[in-house]
Enzyme design. Structure first.
Site, PDB file in Angstrom:
ATOM      1  CB  CYS A   1       5.152   2.327   7.397  1.00 53.21           C
ATOM      2  SG  CYS A   1       4.658   3.782   6.463  1.00 53.21           S
ATOM      3  CG  LEU A   2       6.633   1.068   1.427  1.00 55.70           C
ATOM      4  CD1 LEU A   2       6.053   1.375   0.056  1.00 55.70           C
ATOM      5  CD2 LEU A   2       7.721   0.020   1.330  1.00 55.70           C
TER       6      LEU A   2
ATOM      7  CG  HIS B   1      -0.583   1.246   7.397  1.00 54.32           C
ATOM      8  ND1 HIS B   1       0.398   0.812   8.273  1.00 54.32           N
ATOM      9  CD2 HIS B   1       0.053   2.076   6.518  1.00 54.32           C
ATOM     10  CE1 HIS B   1       1.558   1.368   7.934  1.00 54.32           C
ATOM     11  NE2 HIS B   1       1.376   2.135   6.866  1.00 54.32           N
ATOM     12  CD  GLU B   2      -1.060   2.294   2.819  1.00 57.92           C
ATOM     13  OE1 GLU B   2      -0.667   3.464   2.641  1.00 57.92           O
ATOM     14  OE2 GLU B   2      -0.273   1.370   3.103  1.00 57.92           O
TER      15      GLU B   2
ATOM     16  N   GLY C   1       0.831  -1.194   0.000  1.00 56.26           N
ATOM     17  CA  GLY C   1       0.000   0.000   0.000  1.00 56.26           C
ATOM     18  C   GLY C   1       0.865   1.242   0.000  1.00 56.26           C
TER      19      GLY C   1
ATOM     20  CD  GLN D   1       3.304   5.809   2.648  1.00 55.24           C
ATOM     21  OE1 GLN D   1       2.340   5.252   2.153  1.00 55.24           O
ATOM     22  NE2 GLN D   1       4.312   5.144   3.189  1.00 55.24           N
TER      23      GLN D   1
ATOM     24  CG  HIS E   1       0.189   6.822   5.478  1.00 57.03           C
ATOM     25  ND1 HIS E   1       1.330   7.320   6.071  1.00 57.03           N
ATOM     26  CD2 HIS E   1       0.415   5.498   5.285  1.00 57.03           C
ATOM     27  CE1 HIS E   1       2.210   6.335   6.230  1.00 57.03           C
ATOM     28  NE2 HIS E   1       1.678   5.212   5.770  1.00 57.03           N
TER      29      HIS E   1
HETATM   30 NI    NI Z   1       2.595   3.362   5.714  1.00 55.19          NI
END
Ligand code: NI
Length: 194
Positions: free
Chosen positions: A130-131, A172-173, A87, A92, A176
């Site tokens: 998380c990236l 989670h997304e 995701g 991000q 963000h």
């Molecule tokens: Ni994330």
């Protein structure tokens, strides 16, 4: 007639092949043109890391699906795949808009524009990464079932229900988009040994 000359250019003849009609989302009822997905050259974007202020902003809704938004969706999918993520949210990559891409099942890309959680139930405990927070993992309590309402790239509203990992991913997304990282909610954290 010299005024017609530009229309005889070779490049113009390609126009209908590479463009499709898109819908302007506001109540202005305007029609816009955007490039078709299969004609766009994708580009990998730079993923912002924890500490970057873009990750802490509340993102604005998308009010028009413009060529830039469609290119962004394509680039976000490319970037997510290149980073082996499931995701990715627009902040991000430094874009403060309410856009998310998800690919929990390989090949099944879910694009969410202006997503909202409209129902959730149950509970699950699981590890998240998380990236934007490389090398760290954390345990987070999330709902087991989550239903999201969003717009697709054509501007059509749809609803989608996810269970287990997909439900976790939705939470989670979407977090963000409001400047929330899973590390804010984790009840324990781990780090990679490397
Ligand atoms: Ni994330």
């Amino acid at each position: 007639d010299p005024r017609q000359k530009p229309f005889l250019k070779k490049g113009f003849l390609d126009f209908p092949k590479t463009f499709n009609k898109g819908i302007y989302l506001s109540d202005r009822n305007r029609i816009f043109l955007y490039r078709r997905k299969d004609t766009v050259t994708m580009a990998k974007l730079q993923i912002r890391k924890v500490g970057d202020e873009a990750l802490r902003k509340v993102c604005r809704p998308v009010d028009a699906i413009t060529p830039r938004i469609l290119t962004l969706l394509d680039d976000m999918v490319e970037t997510m795949r290149a980073a082996n993520g499931v995701g990715l949210a627009a902040p991000q990559v430094g874009i403060l808009r309410r856009i998310v891409v998800i690919e929990v099942e390989p090949g099944e890309v879910i694009e969410l524009i202006n997503p909202k959680i409209i129902a959730f139930s149950g509970e699950q405990d699981g590890q998240e990464g998380c990236l934007s927070v490389p090398g760290r993992w954390g345990m987070v309590k999330r709902p087991m079932h989550v239903t999201v309402r969003a717009l697709n790239r054509k501007g059509e509203e749809f609803e989608i229900t996810g269970h287990e990992l997909l439900a976790r991913c939705f939470c989670h997304e979407l977090d963000h988009l409001d400047g929330t990282l899973y590390t804010d909610k984790a009840y324990s954290m781990d780090e990679d040994d490397e």
